[in-house]
Design an enzyme around this catalytic site. Structure first.
Site, short mmCIF file in Angstrom:
data_model
loop_
_atom_site.label_atom_id
_atom_site.label_comp_id
_atom_site.label_asym_id
_atom_site.label_seq_id
_atom_site.Cartn_x
_atom_site.Cartn_y
_atom_site.Cartn_z
N PHE A 296 -1.47 -1.56 -3.45
CA PHE A 296 -1.96 -2.72 -2.69
C PHE A 296 -3.33 -2.38 -2.09
O PHE A 296 -3.55 -1.26 -1.62
CB PHE A 296 -0.96 -3.08 -1.59
CG PHE A 296 -1.34 -4.35 -0.86
CD1 PHE A 296 -1.09 -5.59 -1.42
CD2 PHE A 296 -1.98 -4.29 0.37
CE1 PHE A 296 -1.45 -6.76 -0.76
CE2 PHE A 296 -2.35 -5.46 1.05
CZ PHE A 296 -2.09 -6.69 0.48
N ASP B 82 4.62 2.84 2.21
CA ASP B 82 4.36 1.49 2.69
C ASP B 82 5.57 0.64 2.33
O ASP B 82 5.86 0.41 1.15
CB ASP B 82 3.08 0.94 2.04
CG ASP B 82 2.72 -0.45 2.56
OD1 ASP B 82 3.61 -1.14 3.13
OD2 ASP B 82 1.56 -0.86 2.39
N TYR C 208 6.00 -9.53 8.75
CA TYR C 208 5.88 -10.99 8.57
C TYR C 208 6.42 -11.50 7.25
O TYR C 208 6.38 -12.70 7.00
CB TYR C 208 4.43 -11.46 8.79
CG TYR C 208 3.35 -10.71 8.04
CD1 TYR C 208 3.16 -10.92 6.68
CD2 TYR C 208 2.52 -9.82 8.69
CE1 TYR C 208 2.16 -10.26 6.00
CE2 TYR C 208 1.51 -9.15 8.01
CZ TYR C 208 1.33 -9.38 6.67
OH TYR C 208 0.34 -8.71 6.00
N LYS C 209 6.90 -10.60 6.41
CA LYS C 209 7.47 -11.03 5.13
C LYS C 209 8.99 -11.22 5.30
O LYS C 209 9.43 -12.16 5.93
CB LYS C 209 7.15 -10.00 4.04
CG LYS C 209 5.65 -9.84 3.79
CD LYS C 209 5.40 -8.75 2.74
CE LYS C 209 3.90 -8.53 2.53
NZ LYS C 209 3.22 -9.67 1.90
N ARG D 196 4.47 -15.36 -8.20
CA ARG D 196 5.53 -14.59 -7.53
C ARG D 196 6.52 -15.56 -6.90
O ARG D 196 6.16 -16.38 -6.06
CB ARG D 196 4.95 -13.71 -6.42
CG ARG D 196 4.07 -12.59 -6.90
CD ARG D 196 3.88 -11.52 -5.83
NE ARG D 196 3.44 -12.06 -4.54
CZ ARG D 196 3.05 -11.31 -3.51
NH1 ARG D 196 3.08 -9.99 -3.60
NH2 ARG D 196 2.65 -11.87 -2.39
#
Lengths: 399, 399
Positions: B137, B201, B226-227, B371
């Site tokens: 990422f 991560d 926040y996911k 996604r």
């Protein structure tokens, strides 16, 4: 607006004068913009945590209950979340005398200072001395010492009198204990004459002093938004960098919000143009929304009028303290900021508690300082009067 | 709970099966804990921004309208604000298999990774190679490159196959594009055998995979909330450090919340014991409150049950995609996380828009990946069915 006389209480240390001053206060109506939890509360700690703007209550509800809950992921684009650190930065810019696109709001003051001190060092290759005073606010000293630990060759010099060979000066515009205010233009120029960049910490200045960063030629500044800007507990901080430095601006914490064409994702790091290159990770939307509410009130009321009221409140408090024989560590304005007045007393801890029992909230700094915060949009002259009279009574036995 | 068969749709790619699966879903009732803005919305982007927990709406109102507005400065002590980064960290700990007092919640993922990579380097004096993959990422790659720029002697190696001489490995547990899941224990051990510490991560893993940090012997981890943790937009991130490393734990961003006896203020920096030494500035109370709401739901529902549902949703989605001849970039679980399923299609951009027009929200990653987020507490099997059937229809002309 007519400024108060220098010693407004001379001969009249009475409640009637306080009432008169409140009645003629052109900013008095702004207090109605804030939640007042108890009509008998005297809150003189807005220099630590500003009161809650009503518009912030509404704005955070809107962002959570309509934008997040309703619009979900599309809010990043459709509700302006992606640019919020820059949008709020532009709202703050006129309050601190910055030009448009010179301010970003995000992360904590500690992180902002860390970025800016590193950035300032990078402008001075080969020379590696950071100067900071021993009386500086802890975070500022710690940030500097932390950077010296990881950047080989960087040394920290204590004290600001001799700036010979110094590259970066880190200092507060307003002293957190005494409220002493530095002459920002002269001190920025003195550092520059010695070849140093100054990183100004505006935490105790923003929202109460009419800071003119552009006029002072300031290169770097940071500060918090939860004091006089009423941004809420732990609200995100701000960073300012003078625009002519943006092209050369570097900082060490590289994240995807500072990346050119952020969503392309396959390229190596190529920082965005302008102040946006200070961004790191995904910005804190709830905190930014609250910060925006508080900042917008200050911007709407106008920093010039706010600073003038701060000076009046401070002059009044210093004079009244003198009248009731309390020892004041704060010089009169304009040598101090007007944002708070510090009273020195050996029983500071007990006095703070005794005041709190009487619904008068003041701040304390060890070992012997009581800080009376004078946040102009929420503090009345009668608040100052009540506090100082009560304090004089409570302190009397030890005098 | 009986796991689904490996290929649950074999022979039954129909809506009735989806309805049956929803009816027998033991976690189905948890969806009622969230604000559902539109009964016809199919939201498959909880892997980017989780939906809004009803308890978070209430909690943030309480913190703003009662604690901040009502209790003001005393909230730092009386309402537990000072310790909130640690309190929320302890709520999160069991969700990621950490022990008590090994997790802190604050700042952005970028800042947390920056701290941890520096910390891991400091455990390996004299050796200075960080390994990161080119497909990692962006923020993770950028953080590493940014550290290499300011720490002399630090080099970045691209790729993780050869860990010879590597000191620190930075990698995601779950790939943000394919959802590929690394075997954390084996890969932590492989790095350790080469003398390297791994900074994991967990952004795409926390709240959807039953991560067992303690069982894996993991030293460092960070991630966002926040996911799948439903912490809100830009909610503060978390850092984990294994407790036996705390005594030697260093990090470069020194602030007053990491200081022993924080309010004494005159001493030089002396970091607090334990994970608290990762703290920096004043913590973001509104963001932490929202993070706490989302994390608490995951903790209450139980990560084991959540991970099992993720596997079921993912198996179902992969199988259904295959049935309707969509090209899937996601391997079946347990090789993938279950958190999302990626569909590859040259018209990904147009398809995402066409789905959105029909109230089906999916994510996109350039150039050709759709996604489908499968956040177990809010995603129904019927959501997956509706999305894939619609996608198959929309994609048909180009097949």
């Amino acid at each position: 607006v007519t400024p108060l006389p220098k010693s407004p209480t001379r001969g009249r240390p009475d409640r009637d004068l306080a009432l008169e001053l409140d009645a003629s206060d052109p900013l008095a109506e702004w207090r109605e913009e804030f939640v007042i939890p108890d009509p008998h509360l005297v809150y003189l700690d807005g220099n630590s945590l500003g009161m809650t703007p009503k518009r912030t209550v509404a704005a955070v509800r809107e962002v959570i209950e309509s934008q997040w809950a309703g619009d979900l992921i599309s809010s990043w684009w459709d509700n302006g979340w992606l640019d919020l650190p820059l949008t709020v930065g532009n709202q703050l810019a006129p309050v601190i005398g910055a030009r448009p696109d010179e301010v970003v709001v995000h992360e904590s003051t500690t992180v902002c200072l860390f970025q800016l001190v590193n950035a300032a060092l990078d402008l001075h290759p080969g020379r590696r001395i950071i100067a900071v005073d021993d009386t500086e606010f802890p975070t500022d000293r710690y940030v500097v010492d932390g950077i010296a630990r990881v950047r080989p060759g960087v040394e920290v010099r204590r004290g600001l009198d001799d700036l010979t060979d110094v590259d970066v000066v880190v200092r507060s515009l307003v002293d957190y204990r005494t409220a002493a205010l530095q002459p920002i233009a002269a001190e920025t120029a003195r550092a520059a004459a010695a070849g140093a960049s100054t990183v100004w910490d505006l935490s105790h200045a923003a929202g109460v002093v009419a800071v003119d960063l552009a006029g002072a030629g300031a290169e770097f500044a940071a500060g918090c938004t939860y004091k006089f800007l009423n941004g809420g507990p732990g609200a995100p901080a701000f960073s300012y960098v003078r625009s002519d430095l943006h092209d050369r601006l570097t900082q060490p914490i590289w994240g995807w919000f500072a990346q050119t064409d952020q969503f392309a994702m396959d390229a190596p790091f190529a920082p965005r143009d302008g102040i946006a290159r200070l961004l790191n990770g995904t910005p804190p939307i709830l905190g930014l929304t609250a910060a925006r509410g508080g900042i917008s009130i200050v911007a709407d009321a106008g920093i010039a009028a706010i600073a003038m009221k701060a000076e009046s409140l401070s002059s009044y408090a210093v004079d009244l303290a003198d009248h009731v024989a309390l020892t004041c560590a704060t010089a009169p304005v304009p040598t101090s900021s007007g944002g708070h007045v510090s009273i020195i007393h050996p029983d500071a801890v007990a006095l703070q508690r005794a005041l709190a029992d009487r619904k008068v909230i003041v701040d304390k700094r060890d070992p012997d300082i009581l800080r009376l915060g004078l946040s102009p949009l929420t503090t009345r002259f009668t608040d100052v009067f009540e506090c100082l009279m009560m304090l004089a009574d409570l302190a009397a036995p030890t005098r």
